[in-house]
Scaffold this active site. Sequence first.
Site, mmCIF file in Angstrom:
data_model
loop_
_atom_site.group_PDB
_atom_site.id
_atom_site.type_symbol
_atom_site.label_atom_id
_atom_site.label_comp_id
_atom_site.label_asym_id
_atom_site.label_seq_id
_atom_site.Cartn_x
_atom_site.Cartn_y
_atom_site.Cartn_z
ATOM 1 N N ARG A 1 -10.337 0.494 8.453
ATOM 2 C CA ARG A 1 -10.002 -0.910 8.688
ATOM 3 C C ARG A 1 -11.166 -1.699 9.263
ATOM 4 O O ARG A 1 -11.053 -2.901 9.429
ATOM 5 C CB ARG A 1 -8.801 -1.023 9.633
ATOM 6 C CG ARG A 1 -7.525 -0.581 8.984
ATOM 7 C CD ARG A 1 -6.350 -0.906 9.846
ATOM 8 N NE ARG A 1 -5.115 -0.503 9.174
ATOM 9 C CZ ARG A 1 -3.921 -0.771 9.611
ATOM 10 N NH1 ARG A 1 -3.764 -1.453 10.723
ATOM 11 N NH2 ARG A 1 -2.859 -0.380 8.945
ATOM 12 N N LYS B 1 0.824 -1.210 0.000
ATOM 13 C CA LYS B 1 0.000 0.000 0.000
ATOM 14 C C LYS B 1 0.859 1.262 0.000
ATOM 15 O O LYS B 1 0.625 2.165 -0.803
ATOM 16 C CB LYS B 1 -0.940 0.028 1.211
ATOM 17 C CG LYS B 1 -1.963 -1.094 1.223
ATOM 18 C CD LYS B 1 -2.850 -1.040 2.452
ATOM 19 C CE LYS B 1 -2.125 -1.139 3.769
ATOM 20 N NZ LYS B 1 -1.462 -2.428 4.037
ATOM 21 N N ARG C 1 11.409 -6.562 5.473
ATOM 22 C CA ARG C 1 11.298 -5.127 5.753
ATOM 23 C C ARG C 1 11.739 -4.839 7.182
ATOM 24 O O ARG C 1 12.381 -3.817 7.449
ATOM 25 C CB ARG C 1 9.848 -4.666 5.531
ATOM 26 C CG ARG C 1 9.651 -3.175 5.739
ATOM 27 C CD ARG C 1 8.276 -2.727 5.315
ATOM 28 N NE ARG C 1 7.291 -2.956 6.365
ATOM 29 C CZ ARG C 1 6.011 -2.666 6.254
ATOM 30 N NH1 ARG C 1 5.530 -2.173 5.118
ATOM 31 N NH2 ARG C 1 5.169 -2.888 7.251
#
Length: 190
Positions: A89, A14, A128
């Site tokens: 969300r 995203k 990440r």
Amino acid sequence: MINIVLFGKPGAGKGTQAEFLKEKYNLTHLSTGDIFRFNIKNETELGQLAKTYMDKGDLVPDSVTIQMLQSEVEKNPNSAGFLFDGFPRTIAQAEALDAFLVSKGQAVTATIALDADDEILVQRLLERGKTSGRPDDQDEEKIRNRYQEYNEKTAPLIEFYKAQNKYHAVNGIGAIEEITERLSLIIDKL
């Protein structure tokens, strides 16, 4: 004005895609993750409260999230549109966003979900985590807890936005440029 909700599980890309889309369509990018991190770093009252939830891998309560987001929208009154990244969300957040936008004479134009396999995403986040320093990206159990939260609370948004004819799914696996092109094909038709 174009207001796009970009969603998908943590690690779906995203943030990466939002960077391209905000430039291409001149949108104000509102990432709840970035907003949370800013508020946490600056030790705001809302930031400290959000941190207690994030440290456990839980979603921040709607009331806290909505207050932070509304504040950011208010800071950009001349925006050509917004790209909501990581928000809403939950159904309650989606309803609150709709009500807030209506109060501003706006609406959500479309929602686009980046779809990807959980196992691929877990590996992405662990990678990440090695460079980001984010503790929530370094612990596989916390990552899987975030996916469980997503499945329980965020996945119902698919039906919510389908009922409004605003839902679009995009394959989130592949080269960044390919995914950007898939997203652009949808946005260009809006």
